[in-house]
Design a protein around this motif. Structure first.
Motif, PDB file in Angstrom:
ATOM      1  N   ASN A  42       0.843  -1.194   0.000  1.00  0.00           N
ATOM      2  CA  ASN A  42       0.000   0.000   0.000  1.00  0.00           C
ATOM      3  C   ASN A  42       0.884   1.253   0.000  1.00  0.00           C
ATOM      4  O   ASN A  42       1.078   1.876   1.041  1.00  0.00           O
ATOM      5  N   PRO A  43       1.416   1.653  -1.161  1.00  0.00           N
ATOM      6  CA  PRO A  43       2.329   2.796  -1.226  1.00  0.00           C
ATOM      7  C   PRO A  43       1.710   4.111  -0.731  1.00  0.00           C
ATOM      8  O   PRO A  43       2.405   4.955  -0.185  1.00  0.00           O
ATOM      9  N   ALA A  44       0.413   4.279  -0.881  1.00  0.00           N
ATOM     10  CA  ALA A  44      -0.238   5.526  -0.466  1.00  0.00           C
ATOM     11  C   ALA A  44      -0.321   5.675   1.050  1.00  0.00           C
ATOM     12  O   ALA A  44      -0.560   6.768   1.561  1.00  0.00           O
ATOM     13  N   ALA A  45      -0.095   4.598   1.783  1.00  0.00           N
ATOM     14  CA  ALA A  45      -0.219   4.655   3.245  1.00  0.00           C
ATOM     15  C   ALA A  45       0.780   5.605   3.882  1.00  0.00           C
ATOM     16  O   ALA A  45       0.518   6.168   4.938  1.00  0.00           O
ATOM     17  N   ALA A  46       1.930   5.823   3.247  1.00  0.00           N
ATOM     18  CA  ALA A  46       2.938   6.727   3.811  1.00  0.00           C
ATOM     19  C   ALA A  46       2.464   8.168   3.838  1.00  0.00           C
ATOM     20  O   ALA A  46       2.972   8.977   4.605  1.00  0.00           O
ATOM     21  N   ALA A  47       1.477   8.508   3.014  1.00  0.00           N
ATOM     22  CA  ALA A  47       0.977   9.881   2.948  1.00  0.00           C
ATOM     23  C   ALA A  47      -0.250  10.105   3.825  1.00  0.00           C
ATOM     24  O   ALA A  47      -0.685  11.241   3.987  1.00  0.00           O
ATOM     25  N   ARG A  82       2.346  11.934  10.175  1.00  0.00           N
ATOM     26  CA  ARG A  82       2.400  10.897   9.161  1.00  0.00           C
ATOM     27  C   ARG A  82       3.224   9.744   9.737  1.00  0.00           C
ATOM     28  O   ARG A  82       3.857   9.874  10.779  1.00  0.00           O
ATOM     29  N   PRO A  83       3.252   8.589   9.047  1.00  0.00           N
ATOM     30  CA  PRO A  83       4.072   7.476   9.543  1.00  0.00           C
ATOM     31  C   PRO A  83       5.534   7.870   9.783  1.00  0.00           C
ATOM     32  O   PRO A  83       6.154   7.390  10.730  1.00  0.00           O
ATOM     33  N   LEU A  84       6.071   8.780   8.963  1.00  0.00           N
ATOM     34  CA  LEU A  84       7.454   9.234   9.154  1.00  0.00           C
ATOM     35  C   LEU A  84       7.635   9.870  10.529  1.00  0.00           C
ATOM     36  O   LEU A  84       8.586   9.574  11.253  1.00  0.00           O
ATOM     37  N   HIS A  85       6.715  10.757  10.918  1.00  0.00           N
ATOM     38  CA  HIS A  85       6.811  11.424  12.219  1.00  0.00           C
ATOM     39  C   HIS A  85       6.723  10.410  13.367  1.00  0.00           C
ATOM     40  O   HIS A  85       7.479  10.482  14.333  1.00  0.00           O
ATOM     41  N   ALA A 103       9.274   7.062   0.434  1.00  0.00           N
ATOM     42  CA  ALA A 103       7.904   6.827  -0.017  1.00  0.00           C
ATOM     43  C   ALA A 103       7.061   8.094   0.005  1.00  0.00           C
ATOM     44  O   ALA A 103       6.171   8.270  -0.833  1.00  0.00           O
ATOM     45  N   HIS A 104       7.339   8.988   0.945  1.00  0.00           N
ATOM     46  CA  HIS A 104       6.545  10.222   1.062  1.00  0.00           C
ATOM     47  C   HIS A 104       7.441  11.375   1.531  1.00  0.00           C
ATOM     48  O   HIS A 104       7.373  11.806   2.686  1.00  0.00           O
ATOM     49  N   PRO A 105       8.297  11.906   0.627  1.00  0.00           N
ATOM     50  CA  PRO A 105       9.212  12.979   1.025  1.00  0.00           C
ATOM     51  C   PRO A 105       8.495  14.249   1.484  1.00  0.00           C
ATOM     52  O   PRO A 105       9.030  15.018   2.275  1.00  0.00           O
ATOM     53  N   GLU A 106       7.259  14.437   1.028  1.00  0.00           N
ATOM     54  CA  GLU A 106       6.508  15.633   1.431  1.00  0.00           C
ATOM     55  C   GLU A 106       6.248  15.665   2.936  1.00  0.00           C
ATOM     56  O   GLU A 106       6.033  16.733   3.502  1.00  0.00           O
ATOM     57  N   VAL A 138      16.245  16.419   1.806  1.00  0.00           N
ATOM     58  CA  VAL A 138      14.896  16.395   1.242  1.00  0.00           C
ATOM     59  C   VAL A 138      14.201  17.746   1.473  1.00  0.00           C
ATOM     60  O   VAL A 138      13.464  18.222   0.621  1.00  0.00           O
ATOM     61  N   ASN A 139      14.436  18.347   2.625  1.00  0.00           N
ATOM     62  CA  ASN A 139      13.792  19.616   2.973  1.00  0.00           C
ATOM     63  C   ASN A 139      14.840  20.568   3.548  1.00  0.00           C
ATOM     64  O   ASN A 139      14.981  20.686   4.768  1.00  0.00           O
ATOM     65  N   PRO A 140      15.578  21.280   2.693  1.00  0.00           N
ATOM     66  CA  PRO A 140      16.637  22.169   3.171  1.00  0.00           C
ATOM     67  C   PRO A 140      16.138  23.277   4.105  1.00  0.00           C
ATOM     68  O   PRO A 140      16.880  23.730   4.969  1.00  0.00           O
ATOM     69  N   ARG A 141      14.893  23.700   3.968  1.00  0.00           N
ATOM     70  CA  ARG A 141      14.359  24.769   4.812  1.00  0.00           C
ATOM     71  C   ARG A 141      13.985  24.293   6.219  1.00  0.00           C
ATOM     72  O   ARG A 141      13.726  25.105   7.098  1.00  0.00           O
ATOM     73  N   ALA A 142      13.981  23.003   6.448  1.00  0.00           N
ATOM     74  CA  ALA A 142      13.568  22.482   7.755  1.00  0.00           C
ATOM     75  C   ALA A 142      14.445  22.992   8.884  1.00  0.00           C
ATOM     76  O   ALA A 142      13.962  23.241   9.985  1.00  0.00           O
ATOM     77  N   ALA A 143      15.735  23.168   8.620  1.00  0.00           N
ATOM     78  CA  ALA A 143      16.634  23.657   9.665  1.00  0.00           C
ATOM     79  C   ALA A 143      16.282  25.087  10.081  1.00  0.00           C
ATOM     80  O   ALA A 143      16.607  25.509  11.184  1.00  0.00           O
ATOM     81  N   ARG A 144      15.609  25.824   9.191  1.00  0.00           N
ATOM     82  CA  ARG A 144      15.224  27.212   9.475  1.00  0.00           C
ATOM     83  C   ARG A 144      13.793  27.348   9.982  1.00  0.00           C
ATOM     84  O   ARG A 144      13.336  28.443  10.282  1.00  0.00           O
ATOM     85  N   THR A 145      13.080  26.237  10.081  1.00  0.00           N
ATOM     86  CA  THR A 145      11.674  26.265  10.471  1.00  0.00           C
ATOM     87  C   THR A 145      11.553  26.284  11.986  1.00  0.00           C
ATOM     88  O   THR A 145      12.093  25.429  12.674  1.00  0.00           O
ATOM     89  N   ARG A 146      10.815  27.261  12.478  1.00  0.00           N
ATOM     90  CA  ARG A 146      10.593  27.389  13.920  1.00  0.00           C
ATOM     91  C   ARG A 146       9.252  26.756  14.290  1.00  0.00           C
ATOM     92  O   ARG A 146       8.312  26.800  13.518  1.00  0.00           O
ATOM     93  N   ASP A 147       9.195  26.181  15.481  1.00  0.00           N
ATOM     94  CA  ASP A 147       7.934  25.624  15.962  1.00  0.00           C
ATOM     95  C   ASP A 147       7.108  26.728  16.621  1.00  0.00           C
ATOM     96  O   ASP A 147       7.477  27.904  16.564  1.00  0.00           O
TER      97      ASP A 147
END
Length: 191
Positions: A42-47, A82-85, A103-106, A138-147
């Motif tokens: 089920n490839p869509a499950a990662a999203a 998502r499953p990644l988190h 499977a789900h880089p987004e 995969v996400n170069p801006r992640a290091a600059r993202t604040r919570d």
């Protein structure tokens, strides 16, 4: 026996609905072989977002949560894990995390209801330098993202005792003008 029937739990993974199998594998930090088998089926499950807000479910095993307390409404699907988190939070094997990322880089771009990205989760759960580097690729801006507390992943690295290599890697993705004056800890390193 299927690769995914050996996970802990009262119900075997094989009897769960198809869309829940990958979430269960991520929750129990399944092996890369299990995650790859589930992604093949089920490839869509990662999203797919978690069906409910994850925090009470994850913490209910370790904390005594009062049932009288009102539970806030679940966040919209764009703010759910998502499953990644979930795999990062539960310190799944590196191969499992990489399979979910491919499977789900987004998923690495999404922020949860607290504004944390997959990179924040990787730092808090003390993921390897290779995993943190892959998330930054995969996400170069992640290091600059604040919570929501205005903390960068590098701030979490400092407060959680990450290695100098991890902290340097995270800071390399943040321009110096964004480091200085930061309300978090990483800005204090350069004052």
């Amino acid at each position: 026996m299927h690769a995914f029937t050996s996970l802990r739990g009262t119900r075997s993974l094989a009897t769960r609905p198809r869309r829940d199998r990958l979430m269960t594998a991520a929750k129990w930090a399944a092996s890369p072989a299990t995650v790859n088998a589930l992604l093949s089926a089920n490839p869509a499950a990662a999203a797919e977002p978690l069906p409910v807000a994850p925090l009470p479910e994850v913490l209910s095993m370790t904390l005594d949560v009062s049932q009288r307390r009102a539970v806030p409404p679940p966040p919209p699907p764009s703010r759910r894990w998502r499953p990644l988190h979930l795999a990062l939070w539960n310190r799944a094997p590196e191969g499992s995390i990489w399979a979910l990322l491919l499977a789900h880089p987004e998923a690495s771009h999404l922020q949860d209801r607290h504004g944390m990205t997959a990179l924040h989760f990787a730092v808090v759960s003390q993921a390897s330098v290779a995993t943190i580097s892959a998330l930054m690729d995969v996400n170069p801006r992640a290091a600059r993202t604040r919570d929501q507390d205005r903390l960068l992943p590098a701030d979490y690295a400092v407060t959680h005792g990450a290695s100098e290599e991890v902290t340097s890697l995270l800071l390399s993705g943040v321009p110096e003008e964004e480091r200085i004056g930061s309300e978090g800890c990483a800005g204090l390193l350069f004052d």
